[in-house]
Scaffold this motif. Structure first.
Motif, PDB file in Angstrom:
ATOM      1  N   PHE A  22     -13.935   0.658 -16.464  1.00 51.58           N
ATOM      2  CA  PHE A  22     -13.181   1.228 -15.344  1.00 51.58           C
ATOM      3  C   PHE A  22     -13.660   0.696 -13.988  1.00 51.58           C
ATOM      4  O   PHE A  22     -12.863   0.511 -13.066  1.00 51.58           O
ATOM      5  N   LEU A  26     -11.343  -1.258 -11.231  1.00 51.61           N
ATOM      6  CA  LEU A  26     -11.326  -1.021  -9.783  1.00 51.61           C
ATOM      7  C   LEU A  26     -11.706  -2.297  -9.027  1.00 51.61           C
ATOM      8  O   LEU A  26     -11.191  -2.558  -7.947  1.00 51.61           O
ATOM      9  N   HIS A  57      -4.419   4.347  -2.784  1.00 52.34           N
ATOM     10  CA  HIS A  57      -4.190   5.571  -3.537  1.00 52.34           C
ATOM     11  C   HIS A  57      -5.429   6.465  -3.452  1.00 52.34           C
ATOM     12  O   HIS A  57      -6.548   5.990  -3.620  1.00 52.34           O
ATOM     13  N   GLY A  58      -5.191   7.769  -3.180  1.00 52.97           N
ATOM     14  CA  GLY A  58      -6.302   8.712  -3.090  1.00 52.97           C
ATOM     15  C   GLY A  58      -7.142   8.728  -4.360  1.00 52.97           C
ATOM     16  O   GLY A  58      -8.359   8.883  -4.307  1.00 52.97           O
ATOM     17  N   GLY A  59      -6.480   8.553  -5.488  1.00 48.56           N
ATOM     18  CA  GLY A  59      -7.196   8.550  -6.764  1.00 48.56           C
ATOM     19  C   GLY A  59      -8.114   7.352  -6.905  1.00 48.56           C
ATOM     20  O   GLY A  59      -9.195   7.450  -7.482  1.00 48.56           O
ATOM     21  N   ALA A  60      -7.685   6.222  -6.349  1.00 50.01           N
ATOM     22  CA  ALA A  60      -8.520   5.012  -6.402  1.00 50.01           C
ATOM     23  C   ALA A  60      -9.745   5.197  -5.508  1.00 50.01           C
ATOM     24  O   ALA A  60     -10.866   4.843  -5.891  1.00 50.01           O
ATOM     25  N   ALA A  62     -11.063   8.111  -4.629  1.00 55.32           N
ATOM     26  CA  ALA A  62     -11.897   9.143  -5.259  1.00 55.32           C
ATOM     27  C   ALA A  62     -12.703   8.552  -6.413  1.00 55.32           C
ATOM     28  O   ALA A  62     -13.892   8.852  -6.566  1.00 55.32           O
ATOM     29  N   SER A  63     -12.080   7.699  -7.203  1.00 54.89           N
ATOM     30  CA  SER A  63     -12.774   7.062  -8.330  1.00 54.89           C
ATOM     31  C   SER A  63     -13.935   6.215  -7.832  1.00 54.89           C
ATOM     32  O   SER A  63     -15.036   6.235  -8.385  1.00 54.89           O
ATOM     33  N   GLU A  66     -16.681   8.505  -6.587  1.00 56.15           N
ATOM     34  CA  GLU A  66     -17.379   9.167  -7.698  1.00 56.15           C
ATOM     35  C   GLU A  66     -18.370   8.193  -8.340  1.00 56.15           C
ATOM     36  O   GLU A  66     -19.510   8.563  -8.636  1.00 56.15           O
ATOM     37  N   LEU A  67     -17.944   6.950  -8.532  1.00 51.44           N
ATOM     38  CA  LEU A  67     -18.831   5.940  -9.110  1.00 51.44           C
ATOM     39  C   LEU A  67     -20.001   5.635  -8.177  1.00 51.44           C
ATOM     40  O   LEU A  67     -21.140   5.470  -8.620  1.00 51.44           O
TER      41      LEU A  67
END
Lengths: 142, 164
Positions: A22, A26, A57-60, A62-63, A66-67
């Motif tokens: 993952f 990214l 993207h907010g999810g990108a 956030a990912s 987080e990493l």
């Protein structure tokens, strides 16, 4: 080489990123200086969440954060593997533009069971963060 | 009620008809490969398939938490739009994710989001991710979204006067 300036965990960070599908998806990488790490997310078209305003993207984001937080805990601990997340809160402060994104994480508390971590992502100006994250990780190794 | 005639749209129905278009205009959603399966008023269902390129732990093959964050963030945002009666875009203000248990390798994750309260400027949402039922959760989310005032691309088009 000055041994005080090199962190043996730094090479491990690199190895973890290469092993993590993952993280490769990214396209992120990390630069480590001692116990200080800067994560870099080079801009790619696939990270876009809104084609009309060309925002990341907010999810990108956030990912990526987080990493970054997870790797920072790993960097300053002696854990054999990266910690597992318990929960996280993400504040979207500004729009993420179609440019490279940078992040740094701070371990606010390293407990025996849990670590509290704060991370921030920015683009041109460090003082104007795009997104902030607060996360808890499980660091107990049984 | 009729002093301010304003056309009301069933946004959820329009979204349901364009269920696949919505993902195609979001490149990062295409990358993570989730599908939206059902849109009802203020309520959205989706499926996040397991994919090798989304793995966050190479030893267990478990999908990365960031994928679930992306999935639930998107579903929550769509639940906001689906709760409205005119087309508005929303932007995430904040999102909290709690991870209950890792998802199983190779299995689809079901996502469910609802917009349970709506004001003129803010939407309040919650969401769940699970394999089978909501009794055995993988993750939950709580998010707030800001409702964007204007639509991009110039002035808002006047809705056609088709109301009797």
């Amino acid at each position: 080489m000055n041994p005080q300036l090199t962190n043996p965990r730094a090479d491990e960070i690199d190895a973890i990123l290469k092993r993590l599908p993952f993280a490769q998806t990214l396209g992120m990488r990390c630069e480590v200086l001692g116990d200080e790490m800067t994560a870099i997310l080079p801009f790619q078209e696939k990270l876009i969440g809104n084609v009309a305003i060309r925002a990341l993207h907010g999810g990108a984001i956030a990912s990526f954060l987080e990493l970054t937080a997870m790797l920072q805990v790993f960097l300053v601990s002696d854990m054999p593997r990266p910690p597992k997340p318990i929960n996280l809160t993400i504040d979207y402060l500004r729009q993420g533009h179609a440019k490279d994104l940078y992040a740094r994480a701070y371990v606010l508390k390293m407990g025996r069971r849990m670590a509290s971590v704060r991370a921030e992502a920015w683009q041109e100006n460090r003082a104007e963060p795009v997104t902030a994250l607060m996360a808890h990780f499980l660091v107990a190794t049984e | 009620m009729n002093d301010k005639p304003k056309k009301q749209y069933d946004i959820a129905a329009i979204m349901n008809e364009n269920i696949n278009v919505m993902r195609d205009v979001v490149p990062w959603a295409n990358e993570t490969r989730f599908r939206v399966t059902k849109v009802e008023k203020g309520h959205v269902l989706g499926v996040q398939p397991w994919e090798a390129h989304l793995v966050g732990d190479p030893e267990t093959g478990v999908i990365h938490g960031g994928v679930i964050t992306t999935f639930l963030d998107n579903l929550c945002g769509m639940a906001c739009s689906a709760a409205m009666t005119e087309m508005r875009f929303v932007a995430t203000i904040d999102l909290r994710i709690d991870y209950m248990r890792p998802a199983d390798k190779g299995r689809d994750i079901i996502g469910e989001a609802e917009c349970y309260h709506l004001t003129r400027t803010v939407c309040f949402t919650r969401a769940w991710a699970y394999h089978e039922t909501r009794d055995k959760l993988i993750a939950t989310a709580a998010g707030t979204f800001a409702i964007n005032k204007a639509r991009f691309g110039g002035p808002r088009p006047k809705p056609e006067a088709s109301q009797p």
